[in-house]
Design a protein around this motif. Structure first.
Motif, short mmCIF file in Angstrom:
data_model
loop_
_atom_site.label_atom_id
_atom_site.label_comp_id
_atom_site.label_asym_id
_atom_site.label_seq_id
_atom_site.Cartn_x
_atom_site.Cartn_y
_atom_site.Cartn_z
N VAL A 163 44.19 45.88 43.32
CA VAL A 163 42.86 46.44 43.50
C VAL A 163 42.79 47.39 44.70
N GLY A 164 43.47 47.07 45.76
CA GLY A 164 43.44 48.02 46.86
C GLY A 164 43.71 47.45 48.22
N ALA A 165 42.73 46.81 48.80
CA ALA A 165 42.88 46.36 50.18
C ALA A 165 44.02 45.34 50.29
N ASN A 183 37.12 42.44 47.75
CA ASN A 183 38.12 43.40 48.25
C ASN A 183 37.97 43.54 49.76
N VAL A 205 38.02 48.59 39.73
CA VAL A 205 36.94 47.62 39.49
C VAL A 205 35.86 48.23 38.59
C1 LIG Z 1 39.42 48.09 48.18
O1 LIG Z 1 39.48 48.36 49.56
C2 LIG Z 1 40.42 49.36 49.91
C3 LIG Z 1 40.44 49.53 51.39
O2 LIG Z 1 39.66 48.64 52.05
C4 LIG Z 1 40.04 50.67 49.23
O3 LIG Z 1 41.01 51.64 49.52
C5 LIG Z 1 39.99 50.45 47.74
O4 LIG Z 1 39.57 51.62 47.09
C6 LIG Z 1 39.08 49.32 47.41
N1 LIG Z 1 39.18 49.08 45.97
C7 LIG Z 1 38.14 49.04 45.16
C8 LIG Z 1 38.46 48.90 43.74
O5 LIG Z 1 36.99 49.10 45.58
#
Ligand SMILES: *[C@@H]1O[C@H](CO)[C@@H](O)[C@H](O)[C@H]1NC(C)=O
Length: 407
Positions: A163-165, A183, A205
């Protein structure tokens, strides 16, 4: 007449003298030449001998070099043999390790598919050994009501997406199919998906329902049970840590409770963002926390799910140091440890509130070799699996259980 004779005699004498002189010179020269010839002969002999010696020497060195070459190749072969043996030993060690640890299903780890490209294993045809029962794991339900089980191993690992973080948490409501994504390490929002399948199929997401909370959640320590979200909230004051019970259906706060934390101490040494950690199951709501800075052990509180009243408190005697996460199965806390430089996570300490699990019967369980360290591990009692967040990846570990010996 007389002068002529004198001349003749003197000439003869001179002639004879010169003759003698030349003869002597010739003799001398001849002798010298002979001597030189002798010397040359000697030199020739010597050089011949040297040459032969040189040849012999050459032959000897050639033989020696050949011998060295042979020895080298023998040594090389020996080394190769040793390498093969070392390899075999390594493989044997791996297989031994695999019998006692989740390496047995580490093959699944190769199936890293990111961002929705992953698809549930619906096709029964796939001959994955770990899918032998042919069951769609989403339908895997089992009874935990009698709750006499302890973890015996990690059966498989499934990497769903990223997902990312790097840190965060995700969990599934054991009473529904809904999945919740947190996240990062704090925020006032979370994402809800209708199922693990929906989550894994959607890019990022997108396709989720965004839920905004009335306050920030702090750290990946939340829990969802039966339509309620329980999350950790930290006020302005240092020691002001609360558990918030939030009704996901009506979107309202149902209950707030202070928790007995007297410091900024986080429960897990390796995840300082996790202020405290919640777990929810049939038996109630469990809170893992550090009561004070100087307290080296993880403490456990059993809370009433409805009122958030604390019913009982234990010192688990599991150290906070090097702990990265923990979870509760059947009244037993499993604490997962790692090293600061992320290596292999392992369950290395457990605590049973009923004292029914003795440490000896609980094996040291290693997690499969993974990307980094777990930011959170959330146990789902219905599916007997862990929802893990590992360096931004969402991973599911399926567990194998055995019955507690002393019940
Ligand atoms: C989750 O968090 C990270 C950094 O905090 C960000 O780069 C990423 O886009 C986020 N992912 C989503 C799906 O919101």
């Amino acid at each position: 007449m007389k002068p002529v004779f004198v001349l003749l005699v003197s000439t003869a004498w001179t002639f004879t003298g010169a003759q003698y002189y030349y003869q002597g010179l010739m003799d001398y020269l001849e002798n010298r030449l002979l001597a030189i010839e002798d010397r040359m002969l000697l030199w020739h002999d010597q050089s011949h001998r040297y040459h032969t010696e040189l040849l012999d020497f050459k032959k000897l060195t050639a033989e020696a070099v050949d011998g060295l070459k042979n020895q080298h190749s023998v040594m090389f072969k020996d080394l190769e043999g040793a390498a093969v043996r070392a390899d075999r030993v390594e493989r044997e060690m791996d297989s031994v390790e695999a019998q006692t640890s989740p390496r047995a299903c580490a093959g699944m780890a190769d199936k890293v598919v990111e961002q929705g490209a992953w698809r549930l294993k619906e096709s029964r045809g796939e001959d994955e050994s770990e899918e032998e029962e042919g069951d769609d794991w989403e339908e895997l339900h089992s009874r935990v009501s009698d709750c006499v089980e302890i973890i015996s191993g990690i059966r498989s690992v499934k990497i769903l997406k990223r997902v990312g973080a790097p840190k965060g948490m995700w969990t599934r409501d054991p009473r529904s199919s809904e999945v919740y994504i947190f996240n990062g390490t704090s925020g006032d929002d979370l994402h809800q998906f209708n199922s693990v399948r929906d989550f894994s199929r959607s890019p990022g997401v997108t396709g989720s329902r965004l839920i905004r909370l009335p306050s920030d959640w702090r750290g990946p320590g939340g829990a969802v049970y039966d339509g309620y979200l329980y999350y950790i909230q930290r006020g302005e004051a240092d020691a002001d840590v609360q558990v918030v019970k939030y009704d996901l259906l009506t979107g309202s706060v149902a209950e707030v409770a202070m928790i007995p934390v007297e410091s900024r101490a986080a429960v897990y040494d390796l995840n300082p963002e996790t202020v405290a950690d919640l777990a929810a199951d049939d038996e109630g709501l469990w809170l893992l926390y550090a009561p004070a800075d100087g307290e080296p052990n993880i403490h456990l509180a059993k809370m009433d799910r409805a009122s958030l009243d604390i019913e009982q408190i234990w010192d688990t005697r599991c150290p906070r140091e090097k702990a990265e996460a923990a979870f509760v199965v059947c009244g037993t806390v499993y604490v997962v440890y790692n090293t600061r430089l992320a290596s292999r996570s392992r369950i290395q300490c457990l605590f049973d509130v009923n004292d029914a699990v003795v440490s000896e019967e609980a094996p040291l369980i290693y997690f499969p070799r993974r990307y980094g360290a777990h930011a959170s591990l959330k146990y789902n009692p219905e599916e007997k699996q862990l929802y893990a967040w590992d360096d931004g990846y969402q991973i599911i570990y399926r567990l194998t259980m055995k019955t507690k010996l002393l019940v």
